[in-house]
Design a protein around this motif. Structure first.
Motif, PDB file in Angstrom:
ATOM      1  N   THR A 113      29.912  38.221  24.620  1.00  0.00           N
ATOM      2  CA  THR A 113      31.119  37.472  24.273  1.00  0.00           C
ATOM      3  C   THR A 113      31.803  36.988  25.544  1.00  0.00           C
ATOM      4  N   GLY A 114      32.656  36.023  25.383  1.00  0.00           N
ATOM      5  CA  GLY A 114      33.431  35.548  26.515  1.00  0.00           C
ATOM      6  C   GLY A 114      34.712  34.924  26.028  1.00  0.00           C
ATOM      7  N   THR A 115      35.728  35.017  26.879  1.00  0.00           N
ATOM      8  CA  THR A 115      37.004  34.411  26.540  1.00  0.00           C
ATOM      9  C   THR A 115      37.486  33.719  27.803  1.00  0.00           C
ATOM     10  N   ALA A 116      37.745  32.447  27.659  1.00  0.00           N
ATOM     11  CA  ALA A 116      38.160  31.701  28.849  1.00  0.00           C
ATOM     12  C   ALA A 116      39.619  31.334  28.713  1.00  0.00           C
ATOM     13  N   GLN A 117      40.380  31.674  29.766  1.00  0.00           N
ATOM     14  CA  GLN A 117      41.804  31.375  29.716  1.00  0.00           C
ATOM     15  C   GLN A 117      42.032  29.884  29.867  1.00  0.00           C
ATOM     16  N   VAL A 118      42.926  29.366  29.026  1.00  0.00           N
ATOM     17  CA  VAL A 118      43.268  27.959  29.122  1.00  0.00           C
ATOM     18  C   VAL A 118      44.399  27.799  30.125  1.00  0.00           C
ATOM     19  N   PHE A 119      45.312  28.750  30.135  1.00  0.00           N
ATOM     20  CA  PHE A 119      46.343  28.679  31.191  1.00  0.00           C
ATOM     21  C   PHE A 119      46.585  30.088  31.726  1.00  0.00           C
ATOM     22  N   GLY A 120      47.059  30.138  32.930  1.00  0.00           N
ATOM     23  CA  GLY A 120      47.224  31.422  33.602  1.00  0.00           C
ATOM     24  C   GLY A 120      48.380  32.225  33.026  1.00  0.00           C
ATOM     25  N   ILE A 121      48.160  33.520  32.957  1.00  0.00           N
ATOM     26  CA  ILE A 121      49.238  34.395  32.498  1.00  0.00           C
ATOM     27  C   ILE A 121      49.785  35.113  33.733  1.00  0.00           C
ATOM     28  N   ALA A 122      51.069  35.113  33.836  1.00  0.00           N
ATOM     29  CA  ALA A 122      51.686  35.721  35.024  1.00  0.00           C
ATOM     30  C   ALA A 122      51.419  37.221  35.045  1.00  0.00           C
ATOM     31  N   GLN A 123      51.531  37.795  36.234  1.00  0.00           N
ATOM     32  CA  GLN A 123      51.399  39.241  36.377  1.00  0.00           C
ATOM     33  C   GLN A 123      52.303  39.947  35.379  1.00  0.00           C
ATOM     34  N   ASP A 124      51.780  40.941  34.777  1.00  0.00           N
ATOM     35  CA  ASP A 124      52.553  41.784  33.860  1.00  0.00           C
ATOM     36  C   ASP A 124      52.917  41.103  32.547  1.00  0.00           C
TER      37      ASP A 124
ATOM     38  N   PRO B 151      40.551  28.077  52.865  1.00  0.00           N
ATOM     39  CA  PRO B 151      39.641  29.230  52.990  1.00  0.00           C
ATOM     40  C   PRO B 151      39.493  29.947  51.659  1.00  0.00           C
ATOM     41  N   TRP B 152      38.465  30.720  51.571  1.00  0.00           N
ATOM     42  CA  TRP B 152      38.205  31.500  50.349  1.00  0.00           C
ATOM     43  C   TRP B 152      38.989  32.807  50.433  1.00  0.00           C
ATOM     44  N   TYR B 153      39.661  33.164  49.366  1.00  0.00           N
ATOM     45  CA  TYR B 153      40.437  34.401  49.365  1.00  0.00           C
ATOM     46  C   TYR B 153      39.671  35.484  48.626  1.00  0.00           C
ATOM     47  N   PRO B 154      39.764  36.702  49.083  1.00  0.00           N
ATOM     48  CA  PRO B 154      39.004  37.794  48.434  1.00  0.00           C
ATOM     49  C   PRO B 154      39.300  37.903  46.944  1.00  0.00           C
ATOM     50  N   GLY B 155      40.546  37.642  46.579  1.00  0.00           N
ATOM     51  CA  GLY B 155      40.911  37.745  45.165  1.00  0.00           C
ATOM     52  C   GLY B 155      40.117  36.782  44.295  1.00  0.00           C
ATOM     53  N   GLU B 156      39.700  35.678  44.873  1.00  0.00           N
ATOM     54  CA  GLU B 156      38.939  34.689  44.100  1.00  0.00           C
ATOM     55  C   GLU B 156      37.543  35.201  43.791  1.00  0.00           C
ATOM     56  N   THR B 157      37.023  36.058  44.666  1.00  0.00           N
ATOM     57  CA  THR B 157      35.743  36.690  44.388  1.00  0.00           C
ATOM     58  C   THR B 157      35.861  37.582  43.158  1.00  0.00           C
ATOM     59  N   ILE B 158      36.995  38.303  43.089  1.00  0.00           N
ATOM     60  CA  ILE B 158      37.207  39.256  42.005  1.00  0.00           C
ATOM     61  C   ILE B 158      37.174  38.543  40.645  1.00  0.00           C
ATOM     62  N   ILE B 159      37.937  37.420  40.557  1.00  0.00           N
ATOM     63  CA  ILE B 159      37.987  36.762  39.238  1.00  0.00           C
ATOM     64  C   ILE B 159      36.715  35.984  38.942  1.00  0.00           C
ATOM     65  N   THR B 160      35.993  35.571  40.002  1.00  0.00           N
ATOM     66  CA  THR B 160      34.720  34.884  39.763  1.00  0.00           C
ATOM     67  C   THR B 160      33.739  35.821  39.054  1.00  0.00           C
ATOM     68  N   SER B 161      33.836  37.123  39.340  1.00  0.00           N
ATOM     69  CA  SER B 161      32.876  38.060  38.757  1.00  0.00           C
ATOM     70  C   SER B 161      33.059  38.208  37.250  1.00  0.00           C
ATOM     71  N   ILE B 162      34.185  37.774  36.716  1.00  0.00           N
ATOM     72  CA  ILE B 162      34.316  37.776  35.250  1.00  0.00           C
ATOM     73  C   ILE B 162      34.348  36.325  34.719  1.00  0.00           C
ATOM     74  N   GLY B 163      33.831  35.384  35.521  1.00  0.00           N
ATOM     75  CA  GLY B 163      33.680  34.006  35.043  1.00  0.00           C
ATOM     76  C   GLY B 163      34.982  33.243  34.931  1.00  0.00           C
ATOM     77  N   GLN B 164      35.956  33.618  35.745  1.00  0.00           N
ATOM     78  CA  GLN B 164      37.213  32.856  35.735  1.00  0.00           C
ATOM     79  C   GLN B 164      37.385  32.203  37.093  1.00  0.00           C
ATOM     80  N   GLY B 165      38.552  31.676  37.330  1.00  0.00           N
ATOM     81  CA  GLY B 165      38.807  31.017  38.596  1.00  0.00           C
ATOM     82  C   GLY B 165      38.270  29.607  38.594  1.00  0.00           C
ATOM     83  N   TYR B 166      37.521  29.306  39.645  1.00  0.00           N
ATOM     84  CA  TYR B 166      37.043  27.918  39.781  1.00  0.00           C
ATOM     85  C   TYR B 166      35.801  27.636  38.936  1.00  0.00           C
ATOM     86  N   MET B 167      35.160  28.679  38.515  1.00  0.00           N
ATOM     87  CA  MET B 167      33.861  28.508  37.891  1.00  0.00           C
ATOM     88  C   MET B 167      33.963  27.700  36.594  1.00  0.00           C
ATOM     89  N   LEU B 168      33.064  26.690  36.465  1.00  0.00           N
ATOM     90  CA  LEU B 168      33.042  25.866  35.257  1.00  0.00           C
ATOM     91  C   LEU B 168      31.603  25.686  34.807  1.00  0.00           C
TER      92      LEU B 168
END
Lengths: 373, 602
Positions: B521-532, B416-433
């Motif tokens: 401008t845009g910056t795409a994360q290559v690997f995830g950074i943990a919380q904090d 299922p789609w999680y609400p948090g994934e909507t949040i990161i999609t809005s800044i062009g991260q997550g699954y978006m390619l």
């Protein structure tokens, strides 16, 4: 024919022909044939004037032989017959012992000053021998006489096949058998011999060399080996067939000029003629041959001695068999046996032998007249 | 009796000859012609490929081969040994020669050595008389004079392989040895190839050619003019420097691709006559992947470059409006959830509206906006810009990228789609390619306020036998429709602020510009950074550093170029990617020699 003859006889040249002891009609036909042969040879040799010159020399020798033998009465020949046969057999034995090899077969004998094929001489000497033998017997021949005749034929035939030269052996055998045929063999006897020959065929098959068997198999199915043995027949048939009605024109045959026809100056020269002159040319050629053979038979039939009649008939039928075997071979009806097209193919021995044979016919013709008047 | 026998037999012969010469005449006539006439194909000359200014990008040059007619050679191994004294013959060349020798007939020429150098040609020419049966044959071969520059755009031709042989039209490709393998060379294969010609040659029984009976000349292939500009390409490559990345520049007015860079690249000439195994594995195993066409099939998270169109979605769906302000703190949290969605700026941006949120690339503003839009509306709106589908650029191998949706996630991942994934999609991260090409198309859509043309490499072709190039009509593609033109102006203004406002993320490139540009401008994360945890450029290894992105178009009032720049592991879009774009825009807008006004006809 008769019209041409009579008009020629009224001609002033008639005296010359009479003096030379030749039959005008036959002589003219031979000259026409030889000239046509030179024309075709020029094309087949690729315009090689040296080859034409050499062929002209042979023709000269051949016609000299013709004129020479025309002067010798048949009775004279008859007295030489036995001796010539014996000499011929001895020469054939010598060939096997110390003959020279050419194209994988021992056929040539070198006497130092001249190099020749004794098997070619047998083409005349054997029918002479046969005619000599049967002229002495009561005709039609008895079974014993037929048997003797077979022995006389088989001795040289076996020696020639041993060289090995299947083609010449067949022609020599044919020349001998024609005499028996002309001597008046009964049809029942012919039937028996044909039956025996068929029965002996398997044995004969084993006696053949591999390449000879290959030729027969190739005849039955040229595609069996399209690039090997079948190649000759296939290319020859293509040349003949593509000639059509009027041919591609002199020097314009592509099969001939581009080397697709093997041995195109010698054994396969008929293919060249067919391609360049078409059905028109080939039928005309066969008509000339037919005329020569029929004229020869007519001369023989009018001969006054049994020896002359038998020999003349055998010569005519031999000539006929050469034509048939060669054309049959190049058109894919008979196996490839290496028989030249009489008086057309490039080559010396056969040219001289053939013209000499016609010299004998001329002699039979003219000496009959002398006796008649 | 005998006469009958003779006559009968001769009639038999005449019947036989009648059968051969009359009845079956045409059959034997055909066989006779088949015997003597050999039909040799004449390969057509491949069409040239030129840039917008007429500069040749794909040429045909003579290539000299050493060929041997084996039927004319007595001792092959001895011959090769003596030839080797002045011509370098490699082991694999000898192996190929021996293999080819077995397949060919002895009268045919078999190549021993391809690509003779001029010295080798000269040395052999002097000695030729000593080697009967050995000749030098000139063939036309493809040559790419710009070498590496256009490798990823043009692709290359190579020898036809077994697999291609089964697919190609045997008739048309008789005599042709090469075929387009990738890129424009492959896509336009049919146009470039031309029509095969024939020569009817009379041969003799030995197979030697005697004369030419008939010649039907081949028709050369179409010449092709690209929209690419060689000098702009050069500028773009220099701007990218040693970095790995991709640049795609498009003219928004017609879809013309002006520059198409993917770095690192390779020399396409290596592939034309067969690249050696060593050279190939070196390219294939290079960790920078020079064979990988980043501009076309490199899929990167677009990062903040999608923010302008997310904002446009907000306007279109009435979720937000330009003047609407909000307080953007250091992070965003979904109601009732603990997870913090952090802004790239540690302390937050404070009070922002749409303009400043785009100019400063405020993440929290877009987290909020994305939450209010929801994934379905975001997906529905963003796909209009071509995200998640192929742009249909006239080349081969393009990939779709990915514009995620709950449906996609259910079918592709079974989750299922999680609400948090909507949040990161809005800044062009997550699954978006997205591919750099897709980003350039997206930017061109913005530049045109919703209209766009199918991107294209080829702007004109010159059909065989004609002197003038015929321009191709631009193909309009689906419009992006918004209810009010002012929405476009709002986001355009925000993108201008990115470059020209004092707090814009790309202000450094806008400071001294003589024209107005709009960018993001845009910056795409290559690997995830943990919380904090914090991302620190200094301590992160290069290959794990963020991808830097920048999209822009200019001049704003009348855009003629839209550009997307991706610098792999470049760090931030503002520092690594934006300056690259600026150099290209400067060159295109200010260096008049780049704009070809006339087409060189050759």
């Amino acid at each position: 024919m008769s019209v041409a003859k009579s008009s020629l006889y009224e001609h002033p040249l008639r005296v010359v022909y009479h003096f030379l002891k030749i039959d005008t009609a036959l002589f003219m036909a031979l000259v026409i044939l030889c000239i046509s042969g030179l024309v075709v040879l020029y094309s087949a040799s690729g315009g090689d004037m040296d080859a034409i010159q050499r062929q002209l020399v042979r023709l000269g020798i051949g016609f000299a032989g013709l004129l020479l033998f025309a002067q010798i009465p048949a009775d004279q020949l008859r007295s030489w017959s036995l001796w010539l046969y014996i000499i011929g057999v001895v020469l054939l034995v010598l060939v096997l012992v110390l003959g020279e090899t050419g194209k994988g077969a021992q056929r040539w004998l070198n006497l130092g000053f001249v190099r020749f094929q004794p098997s070619e001489l047998m083409k005349i000497w054997l029918p002479m021998m046969m005619a000599w033998y049967y002229a002495k017997q009561v005709l039609p021949p008895s079974l014993k006489d037929i048997f003797v005749g077979f022995v006389i034929v088989m001795v040289p035939a076996a020696l020639i096949i041993k060289q090995p030269d299947l083609g010449t052996s067949i022609l020599v055998t044919g020349a001998g058998l024609f005499v028996i045929f002309l001597a008046g063999i009964r049809y029942r006897v012919i039937a028996v011999f044909v039956g025996l020959a068929l029965a002996a065929a398997p044995a004969f098959w084993f006696y053949l060399r591999d390449y000879q068997r290959g030729r027969i198999l190739t005849l039955l199915d040229p595609e069996r080996d399209p690039l090997g043995a079948g190649y000759h027949i296939i290319q020859s048939k293509i040349a003949i067939g593509s000639g059509g009605v009027y041919g591609r024109g002199w020097l314009n045959g592509t099969q001939s000029q581009l080397d697709f026809i093997p041995e195109r100056s010698t054994d396969f020269i008929f293919s060249v003629l067919s391609e360049e002159f078409g059905f028109f040319g080939t039928s005309l050629l066969i008509m000339v041959y037919l005329f020569i053979v029929v004229r020869g038979l007519v001369i023989s039939a009018r001969a006054q001695t049994c020896y002359a009649r038998l020999l003349g008939g055998a010569i005519s039928l031999s000539f006929f068999s050469y034509v048939f075997v060669n054309i049959g071979m190049v058109s894919g009806m008979l196996p490839v046996v290496g028989v030249p097209l009489p008086l057309i193919s490039y080559g010396g021995t056969s040219m001289v032998t053939l013209l000499t044979m016609f010299g004998i016919l001329m002699s039979i013709h003219s000496h009959r007249k002398l006796l008649g008047h | 009796m005998s006469a009958l026998l003779v006559a009968g037999t001769f009639i038999l012969l005449i019947m036989r000859l009648y059968d051969l010469q009359i009845t079956n005449y045409s059959h034997y006539q055909t066989l006779s012609d088949d015997n003597r006439v050999r039909v040799l194909p004449i390969a057509p000359t491949r069409g040239l490929i030129i840039d917008r200014n007429g500069e040749i990008l794909a040429d045909n040059t003579p290539n000299y081969q050493l060929v041997i007619t084996s039927s004319q050679v007595k001792d092959m191994s001895e011959l090769i040994a003596t030839l080797a004294e002045f011509i370098d013959i490699q082991e694999h060349e000898l192996a190929r020669f021996n293999k080819a020798l077995k397949r060919q007939q002895s009268f045919q020429q078999t190549p021993l050595k391809l690509n003779l150098t001029e010295q080798e040609v000269a040395k052999f020419a002097v000695n030729q008389h000593r080697y009967p049966g050995v000749e030098i044959a000139a063939h036309s071969t493809r040559y790419y004079p710009q070498k590496n520059s256009f490798a990823h755009a043009l692709g290359y031709v190579g020898r036809i392989n077994e697999k291609e042989l089964t697919k190609l039209d045997k008739q048309k490709y008789q005599g042709t040895s090469h075929v387009g393998k990738v890129g424009i060379e492959k896509y336009y294969e049919t146009d470039l190839h031309g029509e095969v010609g024939y020569q009817h040659v009379e041969i003799n029984a030995q197979g030697r050619s005697l004369r030419v009976l008939k010649t039907q000349t081949s028709l050369p292939g179409m010449d092709i003019q690209l929209s690419l500009i060689a000098r702009l390409q050069e500028v773009a490559e220099e701007a990218l420097g040693e970095e790995n990345g991709a640049i795609v520049a498009i003219d928004p007015n017609n879809g013309d691709v002006l520059a198409f860079v993917s770095q690192p690249n390779y020399d396409p000439n290596l592939f034309v006559n067969g690249i050696g195994q060593l050279a190939y594995s070196a390219l294939r195993d290079d960790k920078h992947r020079p064979l990988f066409n980043r501009a076309l099939i490199g899929q990167y998270p677009p990062g903040s470059t999608v923010k302008p169109i997310v904002a446009l979605a907000g306007l279109q769906y009435g979720v937000t409006w330009p003047e609407k302000t909000m307080y953007a703190g250091p992070f965003f949290q979904l109601p009732g959830k603990a997870r913090k969605y952090r802004d790239w700026k540690k302390e937050g941006h404070g009070i922002v509206n749409m303009d400043s949120a785009i100019a400063q690339s405020c993440d929290v503003y877009f987290y909020q906006l994305g939450d209010e839009l929801g994934i379905d509306r975001m997906h529905e709106f963003l796909i209009q810009f071509g995200l998640g589908s192929r742009t249909k650029l006239d080349t081969v191998g393009e990939v779709k990228g990915l514009m995620p949706s709950p449906e996609w996630k259910r079918s592709a991942r079974g989750q299922p789609w999680y609400p948090g994934e909507t949040i990161i999609t809005s800044i062009g991260q997550g699954y978006m390619l997205t591919t750099p090409l897709q980003l350039a198309v997206m930017t061109a859509y913005i530049a045109n306020h919703g209209t766009m043309y199918q991107p294209r490499f080829v702007r004109a072709t010159r059909p065989t036998g004609t002197l003038k190039f015929e321009n191709k009509q631009p193909i309009p593609i689906a419009k992006v429709k918004v209810d009010d033109e002012s929405y476009w102006q709002a986001i355009e203004q925000a993108m201008v602020s990115v470059v020209h406002a004092p707090n814009g993320t790309a202000r450094r490139i806008g400071a001294d510009a003589s024209y107005q540009m709009a960018g993001k401008t845009g910056t795409a994360q290559v690997f995830g950074i943990a919380q904090d945890e914090e991302y620190d450029k200094e301590t992160t290894p290069k290959h794990l550093q963020d991808h830097a992105l920048f999209v822009a178009y200019a001049p704003v009032e009348n855009p003629v170029i839209a550009i997307a720049v991706v610098v792999e592991n470049g760090g931030s879009g503002s520092s690594a990617a934006a300056p690259v774009a600026r150099k290209i825009l400067d060159a295109y807008l200010q260096d008049k020699t780049l704009e070809g006004k006339h087409i060189v006809s050759r």
